[in-house]
Write a protein that holds these residues in place. Structure first.
Motif, PDB file in Angstrom:
ATOM      1  N   UNK A 178      14.822   1.873  11.468  1.00 25.39           N
ATOM      2  CA  UNK A 178      14.950   2.686  10.517  1.00 25.39           C
ATOM      3  C   UNK A 178      13.700   3.961  10.360  1.00 25.39           C
ATOM      4  N   UNK A 179      13.773   4.998  10.488  1.00 32.26           N
ATOM      5  CA  UNK A 179      12.728   5.813  10.473  1.00 32.26           C
ATOM      6  C   UNK A 179      11.932   5.809   9.311  1.00 32.26           C
ATOM      7  N   UNK A 180      12.421   5.225   8.025  1.00 30.31           N
ATOM      8  CA  UNK A 180      11.446   5.001   6.643  1.00 30.31           C
ATOM      9  C   UNK A 180      10.996   3.593   6.713  1.00 30.31           C
ATOM     10  N   UNK A 181      11.163   2.791   7.606  1.00 30.60           N
ATOM     11  CA  UNK A 181      10.751   1.539   7.677  1.00 30.60           C
ATOM     12  C   UNK A 181       9.199   1.550   7.535  1.00 30.60           C
ATOM     13  N   UNK A 235       1.468   2.745   4.367  1.00 30.11           N
ATOM     14  CA  UNK A 235       0.745   2.823   5.224  1.00 30.11           C
ATOM     15  C   UNK A 235      -0.249   4.342   5.118  1.00 30.11           C
ATOM     16  N   UNK A 236      -0.121   4.873   4.164  1.00 28.94           N
ATOM     17  CA  UNK A 236      -0.796   6.009   3.866  1.00 28.94           C
ATOM     18  C   UNK A 236      -2.331   6.040   3.073  1.00 28.94           C
ATOM     19  N   UNK A 237      -2.355   4.785   2.665  1.00 25.81           N
ATOM     20  CA  UNK A 237      -3.879   4.575   2.041  1.00 25.81           C
ATOM     21  C   UNK A 237      -4.141   3.393   2.300  1.00 25.81           C
ATOM     22  N   UNK A 238      -5.431   3.164   1.836  1.00 22.34           N
ATOM     23  CA  UNK A 238      -6.092   1.728   2.144  1.00 22.34           C
ATOM     24  C   UNK A 238      -6.280   1.008   0.720  1.00 22.34           C
ATOM     25  N   UNK A 239      -5.891  -0.390   0.971  1.00 25.13           N
ATOM     26  CA  UNK A 239      -6.076  -0.984  -0.380  1.00 25.13           C
ATOM     27  C   UNK A 239      -7.543  -1.106  -0.805  1.00 25.13           C
ATOM     28  N   UNK A 240      -7.857  -0.743  -1.967  1.00 23.25           N
ATOM     29  CA  UNK A 240      -9.324  -0.843  -2.464  1.00 23.25           C
ATOM     30  C   UNK A 240     -10.242   0.445  -1.879  1.00 23.25           C
ATOM     31  N   UNK A 241      -9.402   1.253  -1.031  1.00 24.27           N
ATOM     32  CA  UNK A 241     -10.075   2.225  -0.532  1.00 24.27           C
ATOM     33  C   UNK A 241     -10.695   3.509  -1.470  1.00 24.27           C
ATOM     34  N   UNK A 293      -5.528  -3.529   4.954  1.00 20.77           N
ATOM     35  CA  UNK A 293      -4.494  -2.685   5.544  1.00 20.77           C
ATOM     36  C   UNK A 293      -3.192  -3.136   5.000  1.00 20.77           C
ATOM     37  N   UNK A 294      -2.855  -4.057   4.342  1.00 22.27           N
ATOM     38  CA  UNK A 294      -1.732  -4.489   3.891  1.00 22.27           C
ATOM     39  C   UNK A 294      -0.611  -4.817   5.091  1.00 22.27           C
ATOM     40  N   UNK A 315      -2.067   2.559  10.385  1.00 13.49           N
ATOM     41  CA  UNK A 315      -1.333   3.630  10.611  1.00 13.49           C
ATOM     42  C   UNK A 315      -2.195   4.616  11.073  1.00 13.49           C
ATOM     43  N   UNK A 316      -1.782   5.788  11.685  1.00 13.85           N
ATOM     44  CA  UNK A 316      -3.118   6.728  12.047  1.00 13.85           C
ATOM     45  C   UNK A 316      -3.653   7.430  10.820  1.00 13.85           C
ATOM     46  N   UNK A 317      -2.991   7.466   9.897  1.00 12.40           N
ATOM     47  CA  UNK A 317      -3.642   8.089   8.495  1.00 12.40           C
ATOM     48  C   UNK A 317      -4.768   6.895   8.025  1.00 12.40           C
TER      49      UNK A 317
END
Ligand SMILES: [Zn+2]
Length: 338
Positions: free
Chosen positions: A42-45, A224-230, A263-264, A269-271
């Motif tokens: 799925x593309x949203x996976x 995938x769009x952020x870092x945990x604790x970032x 990174x969870x 991810x690229x982001x």
């Protein structure tokens, strides 16, 4: 020419072969009895596409992914593959019409009437908002839960991260972990089981927010769009430690390495790679400290090629089965000395 094709959804579902639909979307069918199992197409996976988290019952025409939590029938699967919202009747219908044309031979009963009328333009997909800030906060989380204390984590560190055992709502019975985007806005909670022996396909170790619709807008969550604790780390910094999961971030912070991000999962991810590179000065350095297992190796394979050209990075490989949370303060210190 512009006829409105009649679709009997129930009949169509019964006639469609899930196997055909999978192949139509270039999914290699891996059949075991009635079941197909493989990585989630799925593309949203969100999360790893390396583990076989996706399964479809080919006879019953239903699917489920324990990675991203998506589930439904064959038509809903096709809608998700086509990037449309299965709850949007018009969008689902246009996907159904396509499938009917392709896979259900004419004259077998689904095409009951063909009324001449102007073609309806392909319906516009609803707007999608990623990682919208939450308008609530979970209260009464128990920061002194035995899961945390039993792992040597202090009350203070649990409170610092806002982590605690949740006894109500969708995360009932799990440890709730608040997640903040790069700007520091609360965008969701992860829920971790507190007893690993209860982990099954239906009860995954971690639960992340699921896709929801409100007033015609789709709300999606992507870790995938952020870092945990970032958001707590002030850029640009000289050193940054990158780990896999939440407990490693808590543990390292407790042991005086607060410049740690998670990174969870086993993918970068690229982001996330961009966020990491932008957090560290060009003259700074990166430490990758994943778990000593297959997932940790996958993470390194995904992470290193993306950042090593931009920043000095060192992969600290733990022994098989070892995790950063197994290391005492002195051991951690010796990891990060130059
Ligand atoms: Zn999935």
């Amino acid at each position: 020419m512009n006829e409105r094709v009649w679709v009997n959804f129930k009949e169509l579902r019964a006639k469609l072969k899930f196997e055909d639909v999978l192949q139509h979307y270039n999914v290699e069918v891996n059949r075991k009895g009635d079941q197909h199992q493989g990585p989630c197409p799925l593309p949203n996976h969100s999360g790893s596409r390396k583990s076989p988290s996706f399964s479809a019952n080919l006879e019953r025409g239903i699917f489920h992914c324990f990675g991203c939590g998506a589930k439904g029938n064959v038509l809903e699967f096709a809608a998700l593959m086509a990037g449309v919202n299965p709850d949007d009747g018009d969008a689902l219908r246009s996907v159904a019409v396509e499938l009917q044309k392709r896979f259900v031979p004419q004259g077998t009963g689904t095409r009951k009437k063909a009324v001449s009328q102007p073609a309806t333009p392909a319906s516009k997909p609803p707007p999608v908002i990623m990682n919208a800030p939450l308008d609530f906060e979970l209260k009464d989380l128990d920061a002194g839960h035995p899961y945390l204390l039993g792992r040597g984590l202090t009350h203070e560190i649990a409170r610092h991260f806002g982590v605690g055992f949740c006894s109500r709502g969708v995360l009932k019975g799990r440890l709730a972990v608040p997640l903040h985007d790069a700007a520091g806005k609360l965008v969701g909670y992860a829920g971790r089981v507190v007893d690993d022996s209860t982990v099954t396909g239906e009860n995954p170790r971690y639960r992340f927010p699921s896709r929801r619709e409100r007033n015609g807008t789709i709300y999606e969550f992507r870790k995938t769009l952020f870092l945990y604790n970032g958001f707590r780390i002030k850029a640009p910094c000289d050193e940054l430690i990158v780990v896999q999961g939440f407990p490693s971030v808590w543990w390292l912070t407790q042991h005086s390495f607060p410049w740690t991000v998670g990174l969870m999962g086993s993918d970068c991810s690229q982001e996330q790679a961009e966020l990491i590179v932008n957090t560290v000065k060009p003259s700074g350095r990166l430490w990758l400290l994943p778990n000593g297992d297959k997932a940790g190796e996958l993470l390194a394979q995904s992470f290193l090629p993306q950042v090593s050209a931009a920043r000095f990075v060192r992969w600290l490989q733990l022994e098989e089965g070892q995790k950063p949370t197994d290391l005492a303060k002195e051991e951690l210190k010796s990891c990060f000395t130059r």
